[in-house]
Motif scaffolding. Structure first.
Motif, short mmCIF file in Angstrom:
data_model
loop_
_atom_site.label_atom_id
_atom_site.label_comp_id
_atom_site.label_asym_id
_atom_site.label_seq_id
_atom_site.Cartn_x
_atom_site.Cartn_y
_atom_site.Cartn_z
N SER A 38 11.05 43.03 32.81
CA SER A 38 10.61 42.34 34.71
C SER A 38 11.68 40.74 34.03
O SER A 38 11.76 40.74 32.61
N VAL A 39 12.07 40.50 35.09
CA VAL A 39 11.94 38.54 34.98
C VAL A 39 10.76 37.72 34.35
O VAL A 39 11.05 37.11 33.33
N GLU A 40 9.60 38.04 34.39
CA GLU A 40 8.49 38.14 34.01
C GLU A 40 7.93 37.81 32.70
O GLU A 40 7.71 36.85 31.55
N GLU A 41 8.68 38.51 32.64
CA GLU A 41 8.69 39.01 30.40
C GLU A 41 9.74 38.36 29.44
O GLU A 41 9.28 37.88 29.67
N LEU A 42 11.06 38.48 30.49
CA LEU A 42 11.65 37.68 30.53
C LEU A 42 11.86 36.63 29.44
O LEU A 42 12.03 36.18 28.54
N ALA A 43 11.40 36.34 30.77
CA ALA A 43 10.84 34.82 30.25
C ALA A 43 9.56 33.95 29.47
O ALA A 43 10.10 32.94 28.91
N VAL A 44 8.94 34.75 29.15
CA VAL A 44 8.08 34.76 28.18
C VAL A 44 8.45 34.63 27.10
O VAL A 44 8.36 33.89 25.98
N LEU A 45 9.16 36.27 26.54
CA LEU A 45 9.62 35.85 25.86
C LEU A 45 10.66 35.31 25.03
O LEU A 45 11.36 34.77 23.59
N ALA A 46 11.59 34.87 25.85
CA ALA A 46 12.35 33.95 25.70
C ALA A 46 12.21 32.22 26.05
O ALA A 46 12.78 31.28 25.17
N GLU A 47 11.01 32.35 25.91
CA GLU A 47 10.29 30.66 26.05
C GLU A 47 11.04 29.96 27.26
O GLU A 47 11.44 28.85 27.45
N LEU A 48 10.99 30.70 28.19
CA LEU A 48 11.90 29.82 29.60
C LEU A 48 10.69 29.63 30.91
O LEU A 48 9.93 30.23 30.85
#
Length: 221
Positions: A38-48
């Motif tokens: 999900s967008v939310e997961e990707l944001a956390v993982l990429a520190e964005l």
């Protein structure tokens, strides 16, 4: 004026190349290659921030490098043409390793210092697995392992490795892997375990390359 087919193809190739032209987008592709996110997961993982991650994902989507699936109110991203995208990223890495001095320096200074032995290829690993006597070690976080992993692999995330040494056999060779060829987790795991006397090598690629090659994978739900 008639349409020039070559120019049309090159224009679309340029759009794909432009989409790849940002470090955050390359990292997002690496994360999506582990499985749908999900967008939310990707944001956390990429520190964005979620907004920034979403902007980068839209660029990748317009270039048709990723696709979306909606589950309830959440949107999940997955690679579009998984085998081709992973092969393209691998080719990009090979070109950079050959032609960019800064990349070669990082490979030599950082990765080489942690693992001076040659990594094992997929083909050689398949042979070793058929012969028996080898343990597969997946050092990615547990949620990535659940999305997909090499058959029979043990999941010991790198952050838990020091507390779980006793779960790993000392009498068998261990092959560690993680997200891909530039993922530092497998290099750090090799260095930590080799310092404690384990016989361990690193898989030259990661889980996405294994899956893209059409080899068997397991999931855990």
């Amino acid at each position: 004026m008639p349409i020039n087919p070559k120019q049309m193809i090159y224009a679309n190739l340029a759009e794909v190349a432009q989409a790849l032209g940002h470090a955050h987008r390359l990292e997002l592709l690496e994360q999506i290659a582990q499985g749908p996110r999900s967008v939310e997961e990707l944001a956390v993982l990429a520190e964005l921030t979620v907004a920034n991650a979403s902007r980068h994902l839209q660029v990748l989507r317009r270039a048709r490098l990723v696709e979306t699936d909606k589950q309830g109110k959440r949107v999940f991203y997955r690679l579009a043409g998984e085998c081709e995208v992973i092969a393209m990223l691998k080719a990009l890495g090979r070109v950079a390793e050959r032609n960019v001095a800064e990349v070669r320096e990082v490979i030599d200074d950082y990765f080489g210092a942690r693992d001076e032995l040659d990594a094992i290829s997929r083909e050689a690993l398949l042979t070793r697995l058929e012969e028996g006597g080898v343990t597969l070690l997946d050092v990615r976080p547990e949620h990535e392992f659940a999305l997909g992993h090499l058959p029979g692999a043990i999941n010991v995330p790198l952050t838990e490795l020091e507390q779980r040494f006793d779960e790993l056999p000392q009498d068998l060779e261990i092959v560690a892997y993680c997200r891909g060829p530039y993922c530092v987790m497998s290099f750090d795991a090799v260095a930590a375990l080799r310092a404690r006397g384990y016989r361990i090598r690193r898989l030259e690629d990661g889980f996405p390359e294994w899956k893209a090659a059409g080899l068997s994978v397991e999931t855990r739900h």
